[in-house]
Motif scaffolding. Structure first.
Motif, PDB file in Angstrom:
ATOM      1  N   ALA A 196      -7.991  14.903   8.007  1.00 25.74           N
ATOM      2  CA  ALA A 196      -6.798  14.057   7.568  1.00 25.74           C
ATOM      3  C   ALA A 196      -6.767  12.689   7.738  1.00 25.74           C
ATOM      4  N   ILE A 197      -7.438  12.531   9.092  1.00 23.30           N
ATOM      5  CA  ILE A 197      -7.320  10.957   9.772  1.00 23.30           C
ATOM      6  C   ILE A 197      -8.086  10.250   8.891  1.00 23.30           C
ATOM      7  N   PRO A 198      -9.412  10.433   8.506  1.00 22.07           N
ATOM      8  CA  PRO A 198     -10.130   9.378   7.730  1.00 22.07           C
ATOM      9  C   PRO A 198      -9.674   9.344   6.241  1.00 22.07           C
ATOM     10  N   LEU A 199      -9.104  10.371   5.491  1.00 20.82           N
ATOM     11  CA  LEU A 199      -8.544  10.320   4.413  1.00 20.82           C
ATOM     12  C   LEU A 199      -7.267   9.606   4.277  1.00 20.82           C
ATOM     13  N   ASN A 200      -6.273   9.516   5.604  1.00 17.85           N
ATOM     14  CA  ASN A 200      -5.139   8.961   5.666  1.00 17.85           C
ATOM     15  C   ASN A 200      -5.578   7.218   5.706  1.00 17.85           C
ATOM     16  N   ILE A 201      -6.644   6.880   6.354  1.00 14.46           N
ATOM     17  CA  ILE A 201      -6.912   5.480   6.205  1.00 14.46           C
ATOM     18  C   ILE A 201      -7.257   4.899   4.772  1.00 14.46           C
ATOM     19  N   ILE A 202      -8.013   5.728   3.828  1.00 11.01           N
ATOM     20  CA  ILE A 202      -8.284   5.281   2.761  1.00 11.01           C
ATOM     21  C   ILE A 202      -7.166   5.556   1.575  1.00 11.01           C
ATOM     22  N   ASN A 203      -6.308   6.326   1.988  1.00  9.55           N
ATOM     23  CA  ASN A 203      -5.147   6.750   1.003  1.00  9.55           C
ATOM     24  C   ASN A 203      -4.125   5.406   1.580  1.00  9.55           C
ATOM     25  N   ALA A 204      -4.087   4.905   2.542  1.00  8.81           N
ATOM     26  CA  ALA A 204      -3.090   3.781   3.177  1.00  8.81           C
ATOM     27  C   ALA A 204      -3.676   2.592   2.316  1.00  8.81           C
TER      28      ALA A 204
END
Length: 409
Positions: A196-204
């Motif tokens: 979830a952590i890297p996906l959150n960054i891209i989604n942000a």
């Protein structure tokens, strides 16, 4: 059928961002498309592809190994705390912060972490074609957390216009601190936390690029020094002492927030049950509803769009809503014993949704931090868009859950 609904949900969440965009004509769709493809690949690689899944599982095992050292420190001071079959949430999840925070700070002190952040941020900017600092800040948050990343980027923020500062504030709703990842993996599956952590960054970056599209001139697309200039370097052990004290304060703050939020939520829930039961009782019907039911009604359309059947969508909706109103620790603590028994899709969706700071209390922390960095005009401008900040954080969590959910069945 549920996979198709999950795909539709992904489109709907992006559509909501477009609907509330400050300037739809300025959205850079080519860049958004690249970012979506990057996250589809990351979700597939970490969740579905054997090598990627093995990699995040090994990293989760590594964090668990680190937690054993943290528990050794706790056990030395409070042997009875760890010498039981059932360890309290504060001990199992929060005491390891006393090891992880100083560890991160040591990496900052020796300039190892800033270099890693800089390299990854530079690569992300090249791949996504986004402004350099926005990409850099996303990686900064992944390691440091939101308020810490804002603090070390203060010189950059002072030089940016209010529109870009708003983008940074909105991105700050979607981060977690690397220092508390160890706390998360003791309550929910570690491989999903690390996914979830890297996906959150891209989604942000995706969500803020849609909600608040900003054009940055080439001469403005620069990154200033990660740390404040002119600050004298502390002796190492003095620095380490301050780090341990700050870690202790963080543990106490989180414990205070969790106790307070759980107590307040329980009080509101009791009052709602009494009031609703009394009113409905006038019609000779024995029924009442509480906070979970009200919050669940608001979030249930979104949980259904994540490809969950009704029997699972309703409890997940309540958990999602409670996380937004309170914080992720409250819900993680409630589901920690049961989450492994969930079916793969439900486990993936709720776990990845929880891995962010998207809640009401985070808004106050971000606004308060910015007030101490930027001028009044800029901080007042950002404060006007508090609802959009919350929307940004929720959409990022929903998108991360939707991306991961596509490959977890």
């Amino acid at each position: 059928m549920y996979l198709l609904i999950n795909i539709v949900g992904l489109i709907v969440f992006l559509g909501i961002a477009v609907l509330f965009s400050r300037n739809r004509k300025a959205i850079q769709w080519k860049s958004i498309g690249i970012l979506v493809i990057v996250n589809l690949f990351l979700a597939w690689f970490f969740v579905f592809f054997p090598w990627g899944n093995a990699a995040v599982s090994k990293m989760a095992d590594g964090i668990a190994w680190l937690i054993e050292s943290a528990n050794a420190g706790t056990g030395f001071a409070f042997k009875s705390f760890v010498d039981t079959k059932e360890i309290d949430m504060a001990v199992a999840a929060l005491f390891p912060i006393l090891l992880v925070v100083p560890l991160f700070d040591i990496l900052m002190y020796f300039n190892i972490l800033p270099k890693v952040i800089g390299w990854i941020g530079w690569a992300l900017a090249k791949i996504t074609r986004q402004p350099k600092f926005e990409s850099f800040f996303g990686i900064e948050m992944m390691f440091l957390g939101n308020t810490e990343a804002l603090a070390v980027s203060s010189e950059q923020l002072k030089r940016m216009n209010e529109m870009r500062v708003l983008t940074i504030a909105m991105m700050s709703m979607s981060s977690v601190s690397g220092a508390i990842v160890g706390a998360y993996v003791t309550m929910i599956p570690g491989e999903l936390v690390l996914t979830a952590i890297p996906l959150n960054i891209i989604n942000a970056i995706i969500v803020t690029s849609i909600l608040n599209p900003v054009t940055v001139e080439e001469r403005e697309d620069v990154i200033y020094h990660i740390q404040q200039e002119g600050v004298e370097r502390q002796p190492f052990f003095s620095f380490l002492g301050d780090s341990v004290i700050n870690a202790g304060k963080l543990v106490l703050i989180i414990i205070a927030f969790v106790i307070s939020f759980v107590a307040l939520a329980d009080l509101i829930d009791r009052l709602l049950h009494v009031l609703s039961g009394t009113v409905i009782g006038w019609f000779n019907v024995k029924f009442s509803f509480g906070l979970d039911q009200i919050l669940g009604v608001i979030m249930v359309p979104f949980s259904l769009l994540l490809g969950l059947p009704w029997s699972e969508a309703w409890p997940v909706a309540q958990q999602m809503a409670k996380k937004i109103v309170t914080n992720e620790f409250v819900v993680m603590g409630q589901i920690s014993d049961a989450v492994k028994s969930y079916d793969p899709h439900r486990r993936a969706v709720i776990s990845t949704f929880l891995v962010s700071f998207a809640n009401f209390s985070t808004i106050g922390m971000i606004i308060g931090t910015l007030k101490g960095i930027v001028d009044k005009k800029t901080s007042d401008f950002v404060s006007k868009y508090v609802p959009m900040m919350l929307l940004s954080g929720i959409l990022v969590s929903l998108l991360t859950a939707a991306f991961v959910g596509l490959f977890a069945w």
